[in-house]
Design a protein around this motif. Structure first.
Motif, PDB file in Angstrom:
ATOM      1  N   ALA A 291       0.842  -1.207   0.000  1.00  0.00           N
ATOM      2  CA  ALA A 291       0.000   0.000   0.000  1.00  0.00           C
ATOM      3  C   ALA A 291       0.870   1.248   0.000  1.00  0.00           C
ATOM      4  O   ALA A 291       0.620   2.206  -0.748  1.00  0.00           O
ATOM      5  N   SER A 292       1.904   1.253   0.820  1.00  0.00           N
ATOM      6  CA  SER A 292       2.817   2.390   0.878  1.00  0.00           C
ATOM      7  C   SER A 292       3.565   2.552  -0.445  1.00  0.00           C
ATOM      8  O   SER A 292       3.716   3.668  -0.964  1.00  0.00           O
ATOM      9  N   ALA A 293       4.015   1.439  -1.013  1.00  0.00           N
ATOM     10  CA  ALA A 293       4.786   1.502  -2.260  1.00  0.00           C
ATOM     11  C   ALA A 293       3.951   2.041  -3.410  1.00  0.00           C
ATOM     12  O   ALA A 293       4.415   2.887  -4.186  1.00  0.00           O
ATOM     13  N   PHE A 294       2.715   1.584  -3.529  1.00  0.00           N
ATOM     14  CA  PHE A 294       1.887   2.059  -4.638  1.00  0.00           C
ATOM     15  C   PHE A 294       1.537   3.539  -4.481  1.00  0.00           C
ATOM     16  O   PHE A 294       1.362   4.246  -5.482  1.00  0.00           O
ATOM     17  N   ALA A 295       1.458   4.022  -3.255  1.00  0.00           N
ATOM     18  CA  ALA A 295       1.229   5.459  -3.058  1.00  0.00           C
ATOM     19  C   ALA A 295       2.424   6.256  -3.571  1.00  0.00           C
ATOM     20  O   ALA A 295       2.263   7.290  -4.245  1.00  0.00           O
ATOM     21  N   VAL A 296       3.628   5.781  -3.284  1.00  0.00           N
ATOM     22  CA  VAL A 296       4.837   6.453  -3.759  1.00  0.00           C
ATOM     23  C   VAL A 296       4.936   6.377  -5.284  1.00  0.00           C
ATOM     24  O   VAL A 296       5.236   7.376  -5.956  1.00  0.00           O
ATOM     25  N   LEU A 297       4.674   5.201  -5.831  1.00  0.00           N
ATOM     26  CA  LEU A 297       4.765   5.032  -7.283  1.00  0.00           C
ATOM     27  C   LEU A 297       3.699   5.848  -8.006  1.00  0.00           C
ATOM     28  O   LEU A 297       3.957   6.395  -9.089  1.00  0.00           O
ATOM     29  N   HIS A 298       2.516   5.940  -7.423  1.00  0.00           N
ATOM     30  CA  HIS A 298       1.456   6.743  -8.053  1.00  0.00           C
ATOM     31  C   HIS A 298       1.893   8.200  -8.185  1.00  0.00           C
ATOM     32  O   HIS A 298       1.704   8.823  -9.238  1.00  0.00           O
ATOM     33  N   GLU A 299       2.487   8.735  -7.146  1.00  0.00           N
ATOM     34  CA  GLU A 299       2.945  10.124  -7.184  1.00  0.00           C
ATOM     35  C   GLU A 299       4.023  10.300  -8.261  1.00  0.00           C
ATOM     36  O   GLU A 299       4.000  11.274  -9.025  1.00  0.00           O
ATOM     37  N   HIS A 300       4.952   9.366  -8.327  1.00  0.00           N
ATOM     38  CA  HIS A 300       6.027   9.415  -9.311  1.00  0.00           C
ATOM     39  C   HIS A 300       5.480   9.340 -10.730  1.00  0.00           C
ATOM     40  O   HIS A 300       5.811  10.171 -11.605  1.00  0.00           O
ATOM     41  N   GLU A 301       4.611   8.367 -10.986  1.00  0.00           N
ATOM     42  CA  GLU A 301       4.099   8.166 -12.338  1.00  0.00           C
ATOM     43  C   GLU A 301       3.133   9.274 -12.750  1.00  0.00           C
ATOM     44  O   GLU A 301       3.088   9.664 -13.929  1.00  0.00           O
ATOM     45  N   ALA A 302       2.366   9.795 -11.793  1.00  0.00           N
ATOM     46  CA  ALA A 302       1.442  10.896 -12.110  1.00  0.00           C
ATOM     47  C   ALA A 302       2.214  12.138 -12.541  1.00  0.00           C
ATOM     48  O   ALA A 302       1.806  12.849 -13.472  1.00  0.00           O
ATOM     49  N   ARG A 303       3.338  12.390 -11.885  1.00  0.00           N
ATOM     50  CA  ARG A 303       4.148  13.548 -12.250  1.00  0.00           C
ATOM     51  C   ARG A 303       4.705  13.388 -13.667  1.00  0.00           C
ATOM     52  O   ARG A 303       4.719  14.347 -14.458  1.00  0.00           O
ATOM     53  N   LEU A 304       5.104  12.186 -14.012  1.00  0.00           N
ATOM     54  CA  LEU A 304       5.660  11.939 -15.348  1.00  0.00           C
ATOM     55  C   LEU A 304       4.600  12.060 -16.439  1.00  0.00           C
ATOM     56  O   LEU A 304       4.842  12.657 -17.492  1.00  0.00           O
ATOM     57  N   ILE A 305       3.423  11.492 -16.213  1.00  0.00           N
ATOM     58  CA  ILE A 305       2.389  11.550 -17.256  1.00  0.00           C
ATOM     59  C   ILE A 305       1.883  12.981 -17.415  1.00  0.00           C
ATOM     60  O   ILE A 305       1.537  13.405 -18.521  1.00  0.00           O
ATOM     61  N   GLU A 306       1.848  13.752 -16.331  1.00  0.00           N
ATOM     62  CA  GLU A 306       1.471  15.170 -16.438  1.00  0.00           C
ATOM     63  C   GLU A 306       2.495  15.932 -17.279  1.00  0.00           C
ATOM     64  O   GLU A 306       2.132  16.786 -18.096  1.00  0.00           O
ATOM     65  N   ARG A 307       3.767  15.621 -17.087  1.00  0.00           N
ATOM     66  CA  ARG A 307       4.817  16.269 -17.874  1.00  0.00           C
ATOM     67  C   ARG A 307       4.668  15.902 -19.358  1.00  0.00           C
ATOM     68  O   ARG A 307       4.797  16.763 -20.246  1.00  0.00           O
ATOM     69  N   LEU A 308       4.377  14.625 -19.609  1.00  0.00           N
ATOM     70  CA  LEU A 308       4.204  14.170 -20.981  1.00  0.00           C
ATOM     71  C   LEU A 308       3.014  14.861 -21.639  1.00  0.00           C
ATOM     72  O   LEU A 308       3.117  15.380 -22.764  1.00  0.00           O
ATOM     73  N   GLU A 309       1.897  14.907 -20.947  1.00  0.00           N
ATOM     74  CA  GLU A 309       0.694  15.480 -21.549  1.00  0.00           C
ATOM     75  C   GLU A 309       0.790  16.991 -21.699  1.00  0.00           C
ATOM     76  O   GLU A 309       0.235  17.558 -22.652  1.00  0.00           O
ATOM     77  N   ALA A 310       1.512  17.637 -20.807  1.00  0.00           N
ATOM     78  CA  ALA A 310       1.746  19.077 -20.973  1.00  0.00           C
ATOM     79  C   ALA A 310       2.566  19.326 -22.233  1.00  0.00           C
ATOM     80  O   ALA A 310       2.317  20.279 -22.986  1.00  0.00           O
ATOM     81  N   GLY A 311       3.535  18.461 -22.489  1.00  0.00           N
ATOM     82  CA  GLY A 311       4.328  18.594 -23.706  1.00  0.00           C
ATOM     83  C   GLY A 311       3.520  18.297 -24.956  1.00  0.00           C
ATOM     84  O   GLY A 311       3.643  18.992 -25.972  1.00  0.00           O
ATOM     85  N   LEU A 312       2.670  17.275 -24.891  1.00  0.00           N
ATOM     86  CA  LEU A 312       1.829  16.946 -26.044  1.00  0.00           C
ATOM     87  C   LEU A 312       0.880  18.097 -26.379  1.00  0.00           C
ATOM     88  O   LEU A 312       0.564  18.327 -27.550  1.00  0.00           O
ATOM     89  N   ALA A 313       0.441  18.825 -25.360  1.00  0.00           N
ATOM     90  CA  ALA A 313      -0.481  19.947 -25.582  1.00  0.00           C
ATOM     91  C   ALA A 313       0.157  21.042 -26.434  1.00  0.00           C
ATOM     92  O   ALA A 313      -0.543  21.796 -27.112  1.00  0.00           O
ATOM     93  N   THR A 314       1.483  21.132 -26.420  1.00  0.00           N
ATOM     94  CA  THR A 314       2.166  22.180 -27.189  1.00  0.00           C
ATOM     95  C   THR A 314       2.141  21.904 -28.688  1.00  0.00           C
ATOM     96  O   THR A 314       2.459  22.781 -29.483  1.00  0.00           O
TER      97      THR A 314
END
Length: 403
Positions: A291-314
């Motif tokens: 449970a603790s690990a998936f919370a950490v991984l979710h934060e990490h992966e969410a930050r990456l996909i947000e960065r990707l989608e912000a770039g795609l928006a350009t």
């Protein structure tokens, strides 16, 4: 807790290749602890299961540890964990087991959001029995499952509802519990394809309302195999065709032939590695650490996909994003207004950026989305993905569009 990507990446010899892997939805890279666990069991000593010799005990302990690890990952019962070569194989096996009792008076419900391995086995079993097939739709504009469609499809004649925990094509995480409640109210069983979900989400099969939950270890750092989690009491009610001398004990009666003990050990090692990635105490129960690990991984992966989608928006309207659901995995599938996704995949692959252009076996979903040539360019982030790799992907896409 910030995720230490650099230390984690050091566990993956394959990442030394310089390839930026955005093909995680199709299968992740394998870390050393998993390979070492597989080797350790293979070189043994190893025999068929038993308790008389060390080699027999090694085999038996690999099986027991596998069932306990998968139960920890899914929130299930170790006595209800069935090994499978793949999610497709498990679905076909259980479609045969369950479908032998269906009749022309019965109905089976499947979803257009699903991978075909959670569609075709049930459709074909229904056809053999003369049962009717009904469909749950989704909105191609939002990617959201249509609950009104589910309500209309599920009724008193429904025997089984098959639904994904998360779309492998566009990442949508549908309201599985709501679908399961409709199914259970009608007296039907619920089969959840959790292959894409379990790689990114802390799963609880009871909260989902899943009678059967399938996941595949190679999507979360393990070897190429799958597992089914179900209530052992439910498994006891299911008749199977099997060899006369083979055991009738659950869950073993669903596992044909000698088990691959080394693969099972690899699955256990993958789950234990995941469990080590959070900030829970190392002595805490596996479920708590996961449970603790998936919370950490979710934060990490969410930050990456947000960065990707912000770039795609350009890129403006030259790029069409098809992963739009409010609740989804870190997966994005795109098409282009004026270019081929197959050409884009080749262009990026030549630059050591791994991804693909396909329907990725989400056959019905690709048709419903109206993907050109039934193909989208799918990008998924994994625990080992870095911000630099995301930027590298965006640079590659820009170069492709300008080429």
């Amino acid at each position: 807790m910030a995720f230490d990507t650099a230390s984690f990446r050091a566990l993956f010899p394959s990442l030394d290749s310089g390839i930026a892997h955005f093909d995680g939805p199709g299968g992740t890279q394998t870390p050393l602890p998993v390979a070492e666990a597989i080797t350790r069991v293979l070189v043994g000593p190893l025999s068929n299961r038993g308790r008389a010799t060390a080699s027999e005990r090694n085999a038996d302990e690999a099986v027991v540890a596998f069932r306990e690890a998968v139960a920890g990952l899914t929130g299930g019962d170790p006595r209800g964990v069935v090994y499978g070569r793949s999610a497709t194989q498990l679905a076909y096996d259980f479609a045969r087991h369950l479908g032998r009792h269906w009749t022309a008076d019965d109905e089976v419900v499947v979803s257009r959001l699903d991978h075909d391995s959670n569609v075709r086995p049930w459709v074909q079993a229904a056809e053999r029995a003369g049962a009717q097939v009904r469909w749950i739709d989704f909105d191609p504009e939002t990617g959201e499952l249509d609950l009104d469609s589910a309500t209309a499809a599920i009724g008193p004649r429904t025997r089984l509802v098959a639904v994904t925990g998360a779309s492998n094509l566009i990442g949508t995480k549908p309201p599985v519990r709501s679908v399961a409640d409709l199914a259970h109210a009608a007296g039907a069983l619920v089969w959840v394809d959790g292959v894409h979900l379990a790689a990114h989400t802390f799963v609880d099969v009871r909260e989902l309302g899943a009678d059967f939950f399938v996941c595949s270890a190679y999507k979360f750092l393990g070897p190429h195999c799958s597992a089914l989690a179900a209530d052992p009491a439910l498994l006891e009610t299911i008749e199977v065709e099997k060899l006369a001398p083979s055991t009738d004990v659950v869950p073993e009666r669903f596992e044909y032939g000698t088990l691959p003990y080394e693969q099972m050990a690899g699955v256990t090692a993958a789950i234990d590695l995941l469990a080590s990635l959070g900030d829970a105490d190392a002595s805490a129960p596996r479920r708590e650490r996961l449970a603790s690990a998936f919370a950490v991984l979710h934060e990490h992966e969410a930050r990456l996909i947000e960065r990707l989608e912000a770039g795609l928006a350009t890129f403006g309207d030259r790029v069409v994003l098809h992963s739009r659901a409010a609740d989804r995995t870190p997966t994005q599938t795109i098409t282009f207004r004026d270019r081929s996704t197959a050409d884009a995949a080749r262009f990026l692959t030549e630059r050591d950026i791994a991804l693909g252009s396909s329907d990725f076996y989400a056959y019905e979903a690709a048709i419903r989305l109206g993907l050109p040539d039934s193909a989208g360019l799918r990008m998924g982030v994994a625990p080992y993905t870095t911000e630099d790799e995301v930027d590298r992907l965006l640079t590659g896409l820009r170069a492709f569009l300008e080429s």
